[in-house]
Design a protein around this motif. Structure first.
Motif, PDB file in Angstrom:
ATOM      1  N   UNK A  74     -33.203 -18.648  20.706  1.00  0.00           N
ATOM      2  CA  UNK A  74     -33.451 -17.207  20.612  1.00  0.00           C
ATOM      3  C   UNK A  74     -32.423 -16.522  21.497  1.00  0.00           C
ATOM      4  N   UNK A  75     -31.934 -15.376  21.031  1.00  0.00           N
ATOM      5  CA  UNK A  75     -30.972 -14.592  21.827  1.00  0.00           C
ATOM      6  C   UNK A  75     -31.755 -13.497  22.520  1.00  0.00           C
ATOM      7  N   UNK A  76     -31.764 -13.511  23.836  1.00  0.00           N
ATOM      8  CA  UNK A  76     -32.523 -12.495  24.555  1.00  0.00           C
ATOM      9  C   UNK A  76     -31.595 -11.348  24.928  1.00  0.00           C
ATOM     10  N   UNK A  77     -31.754 -10.244  24.226  1.00  0.00           N
ATOM     11  CA  UNK A  77     -30.935  -9.062  24.504  1.00  0.00           C
ATOM     12  C   UNK A  77     -31.872  -8.003  25.061  1.00  0.00           C
ATOM     13  N   UNK A  78     -31.478  -7.413  26.181  1.00  0.00           N
ATOM     14  CA  UNK A  78     -32.378  -6.434  26.805  1.00  0.00           C
ATOM     15  C   UNK A  78     -32.004  -4.997  26.456  1.00  0.00           C
ATOM     16  N   UNK A  79     -30.967  -4.788  25.678  1.00  0.00           N
ATOM     17  CA  UNK A  79     -30.598  -3.420  25.319  1.00  0.00           C
ATOM     18  C   UNK A  79     -29.165  -3.398  24.841  1.00  0.00           C
ATOM     19  N   UNK A  80     -28.771  -2.242  24.267  1.00  0.00           N
ATOM     20  CA  UNK A  80     -27.412  -2.120  23.749  1.00  0.00           C
ATOM     21  C   UNK A  80     -26.423  -2.337  24.892  1.00  0.00           C
ATOM     22  N   UNK A  81     -25.396  -3.067  24.628  1.00  0.00           N
ATOM     23  CA  UNK A  81     -24.367  -3.268  25.648  1.00  0.00           C
ATOM     24  C   UNK A  81     -24.707  -4.363  26.641  1.00  0.00           C
ATOM     25  N   UNK A  82     -25.890  -4.948  26.484  1.00  0.00           N
ATOM     26  CA  UNK A  82     -26.360  -5.995  27.387  1.00  0.00           C
ATOM     27  C   UNK A  82     -25.347  -7.134  27.503  1.00  0.00           C
ATOM     28  N   UNK A  83     -24.740  -7.475  26.383  1.00  0.00           N
ATOM     29  CA  UNK A  83     -23.814  -8.608  26.354  1.00  0.00           C
ATOM     30  C   UNK A  83     -22.477  -8.295  27.024  1.00  0.00           C
ATOM     31  N   UNK A  84     -22.303  -7.020  27.429  1.00  0.00           N
ATOM     32  CA  UNK A  84     -21.076  -6.642  28.151  1.00  0.00           C
ATOM     33  C   UNK A  84     -21.222  -6.895  29.649  1.00  0.00           C
ATOM     34  N   UNK A  85     -22.456  -7.111  30.088  1.00  0.00           N
ATOM     35  CA  UNK A  85     -22.710  -7.312  31.521  1.00  0.00           C
ATOM     36  C   UNK A  85     -22.973  -8.783  31.792  1.00  0.00           C
ATOM     37  N   UNK A  86     -22.356  -9.347  32.824  1.00  0.00           N
ATOM     38  CA  UNK A  86     -22.693 -10.733  33.160  1.00  0.00           C
ATOM     39  C   UNK A  86     -24.115 -10.818  33.706  1.00  0.00           C
ATOM     40  N   UNK A  87     -24.766 -11.987  33.576  1.00  0.00           N
ATOM     41  CA  UNK A  87     -26.108 -12.144  34.149  1.00  0.00           C
ATOM     42  C   UNK A  87     -26.071 -11.908  35.664  1.00  0.00           C
ATOM     43  N   UNK A  88     -27.213 -11.556  36.272  1.00  0.00           N
ATOM     44  CA  UNK A  88     -27.237 -11.191  37.704  1.00  0.00           C
ATOM     45  C   UNK A  88     -26.693 -12.279  38.625  1.00  0.00           C
ATOM     46  N   UNK A  89     -26.909 -13.541  38.283  1.00  0.00           N
ATOM     47  CA  UNK A  89     -26.462 -14.619  39.181  1.00  0.00           C
ATOM     48  C   UNK A  89     -25.090 -15.149  38.768  1.00  0.00           C
ATOM     49  N   UNK A  90     -24.326 -14.320  38.096  1.00  0.00           N
ATOM     50  CA  UNK A  90     -23.047 -14.754  37.523  1.00  0.00           C
ATOM     51  C   UNK A  90     -22.015 -15.094  38.595  1.00  0.00           C
ATOM     52  N   UNK A  91     -21.198 -16.102  38.306  1.00  0.00           N
ATOM     53  CA  UNK A  91     -20.076 -16.453  39.181  1.00  0.00           C
ATOM     54  C   UNK A  91     -18.813 -16.362  38.334  1.00  0.00           C
ATOM     55  N   UNK A  92     -17.853 -15.594  38.799  1.00  0.00           N
ATOM     56  CA  UNK A  92     -16.650 -15.372  37.989  1.00  0.00           C
ATOM     57  C   UNK A  92     -15.885 -16.677  37.790  1.00  0.00           C
ATOM     58  N   UNK A  93     -15.351 -16.874  36.575  1.00  0.00           N
ATOM     59  CA  UNK A  93     -14.564 -18.078  36.315  1.00  0.00           C
ATOM     60  C   UNK A  93     -13.078 -17.713  36.292  1.00  0.00           C
ATOM     61  N   UNK A  94     -12.252 -18.749  36.338  1.00  0.00           N
ATOM     62  CA  UNK A  94     -10.809 -18.514  36.382  1.00  0.00           C
ATOM     63  C   UNK A  94     -10.320 -17.810  35.108  1.00  0.00           C
ATOM     64  N   UNK A  95     -10.827 -18.253  33.949  1.00  0.00           N
ATOM     65  CA  UNK A  95     -10.377 -17.643  32.693  1.00  0.00           C
ATOM     66  C   UNK A  95     -10.944 -16.245  32.505  1.00  0.00           C
ATOM     67  N   UNK A  96     -12.093 -15.996  33.092  1.00  0.00           N
ATOM     68  CA  UNK A  96     -12.643 -14.640  33.046  1.00  0.00           C
ATOM     69  C   UNK A  96     -11.731 -13.712  33.855  1.00  0.00           C
ATOM     70  N   UNK A  97     -11.301 -14.167  35.035  1.00  0.00           N
ATOM     71  CA  UNK A  97     -10.419 -13.353  35.877  1.00  0.00           C
ATOM     72  C   UNK A  97      -9.110 -13.077  35.139  1.00  0.00           C
ATOM     73  N   UNK A  98      -8.620 -14.095  34.408  1.00  0.00           N
ATOM     74  CA  UNK A  98      -7.381 -13.895  33.633  1.00  0.00           C
ATOM     75  C   UNK A  98      -7.591 -12.816  32.579  1.00  0.00           C
ATOM     76  N   UNK A  99      -8.774 -12.842  31.926  1.00  0.00           N
ATOM     77  CA  UNK A  99      -9.071 -11.846  30.886  1.00  0.00           C
ATOM     78  C   UNK A  99      -9.078 -10.445  31.497  1.00  0.00           C
ATOM     79  N   UNK A 100      -9.694 -10.298  32.674  1.00  0.00           N
ATOM     80  CA  UNK A 100      -9.720  -8.981  33.334  1.00  0.00           C
ATOM     81  C   UNK A 100      -8.300  -8.515  33.635  1.00  0.00           C
TER      82      UNK A 100
END
Ligand SMILES: C[S@@+](CC[C@H](N)C(=O)[O-])C[C@H]1O[C@@H](n2cnc3c(N)ncnc32)[C@H](O)[C@@H]1O
Length: 237
Positions: A185-211
Motif C-alpha cells: 500500500x502507498x501511504x500518501x498523507x496529502x498532495x505533494x507528500x512525495x516531494x518531502x523526505x520522511x522525517x527520519x530521512x538521511x541525505x544520500x550522496x546521489x540525492x545531494x548530487x541531484x540537488x
C-alpha cells in the motif's frame, strides 16, 4: 528473473588502507549465504540479536547505511553493493565508527533475496537506484514484478519499502509496478507528500548530487500489507 549484472564492479585502484579493509574487515562482516539454501535466522548473523533487520540495496559509498546504523544501534543492517570502491568506502565508516550492526553482501542484491527468510525484514531501502533511462534497458531496473514478489515474501507485515529517485520515469515506473502488486500500500498523507523526505530521512550522496543539479527528488513510502488482508485486495491499477 534475469540476474545478469550490467553495472560497474570496480573503479579506480583502491588506496592501500581501503584495500586492507577489503581483505581484513570485509570477510568478518560479509553476509554468508548458504549455496542454494536459505539463511535460518538473520539474528544469528549479528554479534547481538537485533530488535529488527533492515536491508539497503545499492548503498553506494555507504553514507546512508552507516548513518542509519549509528542512529539505530539496536537494529541489524544488511547492505548490498557490488561496486568494490563503494564497499571499501563503507568499510572505512564501519571501522571509524566501530559499527557492529552492519553486515555486507558485496554482490548483486538479487542473489540474496532468495536466501533471506520469510517475513524477516522490517524496512527496505532502495535509494537513487540506477534508473536505466533507455527504453530498451528498462528490464534492468531493480523494481520489477519479480523483485516485488521477493520483497513481499521477505518483508514483515507492515514493513516499509522506502524508494527515492530523481528520475521521474523511474518514479512513474515504480508507482505503476508497486500499485499493481497486491502486497503493498502507498501511504500518501496529502498532495505533494512525495516531494518531502520522511522525517527520519538521511541525505544520500546521489540525492545531494541531484540537488546540486537543481533537481527535486521524489520519496515514496510503501507498506507491506498484512498477509491476511493482502489476500482480499484488488490491484489499484
Ligand atoms: C546511483 S547509485 C546510488 C547510491 C546510493 N544509494 C545513493 O543514493 O547515494 C546506485 C547504486 O546501486 C548499486 N546497484 C545497482 N544494482 C544493484 C543490485 N542489483 N544490487 C545491489 N546494488 C546495486 C550500484 O552499484 C550503485 O552503487
Amino acid at each position: 528473473m534475469d540476474t545478469r549484472w550490467y553495472g560497474r564492479r570496480s573503479g579506480k585502484k583502491l588506496r592501500p588502507g581501503r584495500q586492507a579493509l577489503v581483505e581484513t574487515l570485509l570477510p568478518k562482516i560479509r553476509l554468508k549465504v548458504p549455496t542454494g539454501g536459505r539463511i535460518g535466522s538473520l539474528a544469528d548473523c549479528f554479534p547481538h540479536a537485533p530488535k529488527d533487520v533492515w536491508l539497503e540495496i545499492g548503498f553506494g559509498g555507504g553514507e546512508h547505511l552507516a548513518a542509519q546504523a549509528r542512529a539505530h544501534p539496536d537494529i541489524g543492517f544488511i547492505g548490498c553493493e557490488p561496486f568494490v570502491n563503494g564497499v571499501a568506502s563503507a568499510l572505512t565508516l564501519v571501522e571509524h565508527d566501530g559499527l557492529t550492526n552492519i553486515r555486507i553482501f558485496d554482490d548483486d542484491a538479487r542473489l540474496i533475496l532468495d536466501a533471506l527468510p520469510d517475513a524477516s525484514i522490517g524496512r527496505l531501502f532502495l535509494l537513487f537506484a540506477d534508473p536505466w533511462p533507455k527504453r530498451r534497458h528498462e528490464r534492468r531496473r531493480l523494481v520489477s514484478g519479480n523483485t516485488l514478489d521477493q520483497f513481499a515474501r521477505l518483508m514483515k507485515d507492515g514493513a516499509e519499502f522506502r524508494f527515492a529517485s530523481d528520475h521521474m520515469d523511474y518514479v512513474r515506473w515504480t508507482l505503476e509496478q508497486v500499485l499493481r502488486h497486491l502486497s503493498f500500500a502507498w501511504l500518501v498523507c496529502g498532495a505533494g507528500d512525495w516531494r518531502q523526505p520522511p522525517p527520519d530521512w538521511i541525505e544520500t550522496r546521489y540525492e545531494a548530487k541531484a540537488f546540486r543539479r537543481g533537481e527535486n527528488p521524489v520519496y515514496l513510502r510503501f507498506f507491506r500489507r498484512p498477509r491476511a488482508a493482502a489476500a482480499d485486495e484488488k490491484p489499484l491499477l
